[in-house]
Design a protein around this motif. Sequence first.
Motif, mmCIF file in Angstrom:
data_model
loop_
_atom_site.group_PDB
_atom_site.id
_atom_site.type_symbol
_atom_site.label_atom_id
_atom_site.label_comp_id
_atom_site.label_asym_id
_atom_site.label_seq_id
_atom_site.Cartn_x
_atom_site.Cartn_y
_atom_site.Cartn_z
ATOM 1 N N PHE A 9 49.386 41.666 37.769
ATOM 2 C CA PHE A 9 49.410 43.122 37.714
ATOM 3 C C PHE A 9 48.139 43.623 37.036
ATOM 4 O O PHE A 9 47.771 43.131 35.968
ATOM 5 C CB PHE A 9 50.629 43.614 36.923
ATOM 6 N N VAL A 10 47.487 44.598 37.645
ATOM 7 C CA VAL A 10 46.304 45.190 37.036
ATOM 8 C C VAL A 10 46.720 46.070 35.864
ATOM 9 O O VAL A 10 46.043 46.160 34.862
ATOM 10 C CB VAL A 10 45.492 45.990 38.077
ATOM 11 N N ASN A 32 48.620 37.074 32.526
ATOM 12 C CA ASN A 32 48.178 38.252 33.260
ATOM 13 C C ASN A 32 46.983 38.909 32.563
ATOM 14 O O ASN A 32 46.043 39.367 33.204
ATOM 15 C CB ASN A 32 49.322 39.258 33.401
ATOM 16 N N THR A 33 46.998 38.936 31.222
ATOM 17 C CA THR A 33 45.895 39.521 30.463
ATOM 18 C C THR A 33 44.607 38.720 30.672
ATOM 19 O O THR A 33 43.525 39.303 30.840
ATOM 20 C CB THR A 33 46.258 39.585 28.967
ATOM 21 N N VAL A 34 44.703 37.392 30.688
ATOM 22 C CA VAL A 34 43.542 36.545 30.961
ATOM 23 C C VAL A 34 43.027 36.824 32.369
ATOM 24 O O VAL A 34 41.817 36.939 32.592
ATOM 25 C CB VAL A 34 43.883 35.053 30.779
ATOM 26 N N PHE A 35 43.931 36.970 33.324
ATOM 27 C CA PHE A 35 43.555 37.291 34.706
ATOM 28 C C PHE A 35 42.726 38.568 34.762
ATOM 29 O O PHE A 35 41.659 38.622 35.385
ATOM 30 C CB PHE A 35 44.819 37.441 35.563
ATOM 31 N N ILE A 36 43.182 39.613 34.079
ATOM 32 C CA ILE A 36 42.470 40.893 34.084
ATOM 33 C C ILE A 36 41.079 40.727 33.470
ATOM 34 O O ILE A 36 40.089 41.250 33.994
ATOM 35 C CB ILE A 36 43.282 41.972 33.341
ATOM 36 N N GLU A 37 40.984 39.980 32.374
ATOM 37 C CA GLU A 37 39.682 39.778 31.730
ATOM 38 C C GLU A 37 38.740 38.989 32.631
ATOM 39 O O GLU A 37 37.539 39.279 32.692
ATOM 40 C CB GLU A 37 39.850 39.077 30.379
ATOM 41 N N LEU A 39 38.723 39.037 35.892
ATOM 42 C CA LEU A 39 38.281 39.992 36.905
ATOM 43 C C LEU A 39 37.198 40.905 36.346
ATOM 44 O O LEU A 39 36.199 41.179 37.021
ATOM 45 C CB LEU A 39 39.452 40.846 37.407
ATOM 46 N N ARG A 40 37.388 41.384 35.136
ATOM 47 C CA ARG A 40 36.386 42.254 34.505
ATOM 48 C C ARG A 40 35.035 41.556 34.368
ATOM 49 O O ARG A 40 33.997 42.188 34.435
ATOM 50 C CB ARG A 40 36.859 42.693 33.119
ATOM 51 N N ARG A 41 35.071 40.249 34.152
ATOM 52 C CA ARG A 41 33.827 39.489 33.991
ATOM 53 C C ARG A 41 33.270 39.004 35.326
ATOM 54 O O ARG A 41 32.297 38.255 35.358
ATOM 55 C CB ARG A 41 34.059 38.304 33.064
ATOM 56 N N GLY A 42 33.911 39.393 36.427
ATOM 57 C CA GLY A 42 33.415 39.039 37.748
ATOM 58 C C GLY A 42 33.663 37.603 38.154
ATOM 59 O O GLY A 42 32.977 37.066 39.024
#
Length: 108
Positions: A9-10, A32-37, A39-42
Amino acid sequence: MQHPRKIYFVDTSFLTFLSVKFSKNMERLMENTVFIELLRRGKGVNYALGKNWGIDFVLLIKVSYDVSDEGTLRCEVNALRKVSREFDFKNALLITWNSKRRIEREEL
């Protein structure tokens, strides 16, 4: 046999609601929080599943909320060991909520 895709989940507020409402699963929220980070780092996000193990992100990152139990720690490190050897990863990371410990390659 194809493994089911993981869903992330975003907006973690929805996941937080589900976790509190149904299972209080902090590990899933952390993952999920690691996933979002990532994504933020490309970073590209992928995961690996075996018969008795799973790796959350093929960078090589494993997320586990609590590894205070020696059996849980051993299970998490074994999963990292198998994947790091199979794909020749030089670095692996186990992210936990309240434990800091460096595990050297020789231990993997």
